[in-house]
Motif scaffolding. Structure first.
Motif, PDB file in Angstrom:
ATOM      1  N   ALA A 105      60.231  37.392  43.625  1.00 33.83           N
ATOM      2  CA  ALA A 105      61.522  38.071  43.812  1.00 33.83           C
ATOM      3  C   ALA A 105      61.364  39.584  43.729  1.00 33.83           C
ATOM      4  N   ILE A 106      60.523  40.056  42.818  1.00 32.55           N
ATOM      5  CA  ILE A 106      60.296  41.504  42.700  1.00 32.55           C
ATOM      6  C   ILE A 106      59.649  42.041  43.961  1.00 32.55           C
ATOM      7  N   ASP A 107      58.670  41.325  44.500  1.00 27.51           N
ATOM      8  CA  ASP A 107      58.007  41.760  45.739  1.00 27.51           C
ATOM      9  C   ASP A 107      58.997  41.846  46.893  1.00 27.51           C
ATOM     10  N   ARG A 108      59.871  40.864  47.014  1.00 31.94           N
ATOM     11  CA  ARG A 108      60.874  40.873  48.097  1.00 31.94           C
ATOM     12  C   ARG A 108      61.831  42.055  47.934  1.00 31.94           C
ATOM     13  N   GLU A 109      62.284  42.292  46.710  1.00 32.68           N
ATOM     14  CA  GLU A 109      63.202  43.412  46.466  1.00 32.68           C
ATOM     15  C   GLU A 109      62.517  44.742  46.760  1.00 32.68           C
ATOM     16  N   ARG A 161      63.539  47.603  49.665  1.00 32.20           N
ATOM     17  CA  ARG A 161      63.866  49.003  49.344  1.00 32.20           C
ATOM     18  C   ARG A 161      62.817  49.967  49.885  1.00 32.20           C
ATOM     19  N   CYS A 162      61.580  49.559  49.956  1.00 32.71           N
ATOM     20  CA  CYS A 162      60.455  50.310  50.523  1.00 32.71           C
ATOM     21  C   CYS A 162      59.979  51.492  49.695  1.00 32.71           C
ATOM     22  N   THR A 163      60.856  52.240  49.081  1.00 30.76           N
ATOM     23  CA  THR A 163      60.438  53.426  48.333  1.00 30.76           C
ATOM     24  C   THR A 163      61.531  53.832  47.356  1.00 30.76           C
ATOM     25  N   ASP A 197      65.724  53.341  42.705  1.00 33.74           N
ATOM     26  CA  ASP A 197      64.360  52.894  42.495  1.00 33.74           C
ATOM     27  C   ASP A 197      63.978  51.730  43.392  1.00 33.74           C
ATOM     28  N   MET A 198      62.717  51.701  43.782  1.00 35.86           N
ATOM     29  CA  MET A 198      62.180  50.612  44.577  1.00 35.86           C
ATOM     30  C   MET A 198      62.047  49.350  43.722  1.00 35.86           C
ATOM     31  N   LEU A 199      61.720  49.529  42.457  1.00 34.32           N
ATOM     32  CA  LEU A 199      61.517  48.413  41.542  1.00 34.32           C
ATOM     33  C   LEU A 199      62.628  48.393  40.492  1.00 34.32           C
ATOM     34  N   THR A 246      61.347  52.830  34.556  1.00 30.28           N
ATOM     35  CA  THR A 246      61.663  53.771  33.483  1.00 30.28           C
ATOM     36  C   THR A 246      60.898  53.497  32.200  1.00 30.28           C
ATOM     37  N   ASP A 247      60.181  52.373  32.136  1.00 28.04           N
ATOM     38  CA  ASP A 247      59.446  52.079  30.912  1.00 28.04           C
ATOM     39  C   ASP A 247      58.064  51.503  31.199  1.00 28.04           C
ATOM     40  N   ILE A 248      57.980  50.273  31.596  1.00 24.32           N
ATOM     41  CA  ILE A 248      56.702  49.568  31.673  1.00 24.32           C
ATOM     42  C   ILE A 248      55.694  50.263  32.592  1.00 24.32           C
ATOM     43  N   CYS A 249      56.129  50.752  33.753  1.00 18.50           N
ATOM     44  CA  CYS A 249      55.228  51.401  34.717  1.00 18.50           C
ATOM     45  C   CYS A 249      55.348  52.920  34.701  1.00 18.50           C
TER      46      CYS A 249
END
Length: 102
Positions: free
Chosen positions: A2-6, A10-12, A22-24, A30-33
Motif C-alpha cells: 500500500a505504501i508503494d502504491r501511494e 504521489r511521485c514526489t 509528502d510522497m510518503l 517526519t520521523d523514521i526516514c
C-alpha cells in the motif's frame, strides 16, 4: 504494498511556501526516514572525495550510521550563514557547503 502504491501515485514530495505534500506517510517523512538532531540513523551512504573546486576525484558506497548534530530549518540555516558573528563549527560547515554550490 500500500505504501508503494501511494508513493507511486504521489511521485514526489511537493514543497510550497507554507506547507508540503509528502510522497510518503507523515510518520516516515517526519520521523523514521528523517534526519533528526542527535538521533542515529542507519543509511546507505555515498562518500565523495573532492578537490577544493568541488571536483569529485573518488566515490565509494557503504552502509553507515549517521548522527546529525542539529536539525535546522531552512530559515535557521540561512540565519546562521548570514550572521557574521557566528563562527561555530556547524555554521562554518554550512558556509563551506554553500560555497560548493556556487
Amino acid at each position: 504494498t500500500a505504501i508503494d502504491r501511494e508513493a507511486a501515485e504521489r511521485c514526489t514530495t511537493v514543497y510550497l511556501v507554507e506547507r508540503r505534500t509528502d510522497m510518503l506517510p507523515g510518520l516516515l517523512t517526519t520521523d523514521i526516514c528523517s534526519l533528526r538532531g542527535k538521533v542515529e540513523r542507519l543509511t546507505f551512504t555515498v562518500l565523495w572525495e573532492m578537490t577544493p573546486e568541488a571536483e569529485v576525484v573518488d566515490t565509494s558506497f557503504c552502509k553507515a550510521i549517521i548522527k546529525s548534530r542539529e536539525a535546522l530549518s531552512y530559515g535557521e540555516a540561512q540565519a546562521r550563514i548570514d550572521d557574521p558573528k557566528d563562527n561555530s563549527e556547524i555554521t562554518t560547515c554550512l558556509r563551506n557547503l554553500l560555497k560548493l554550490t556556487r
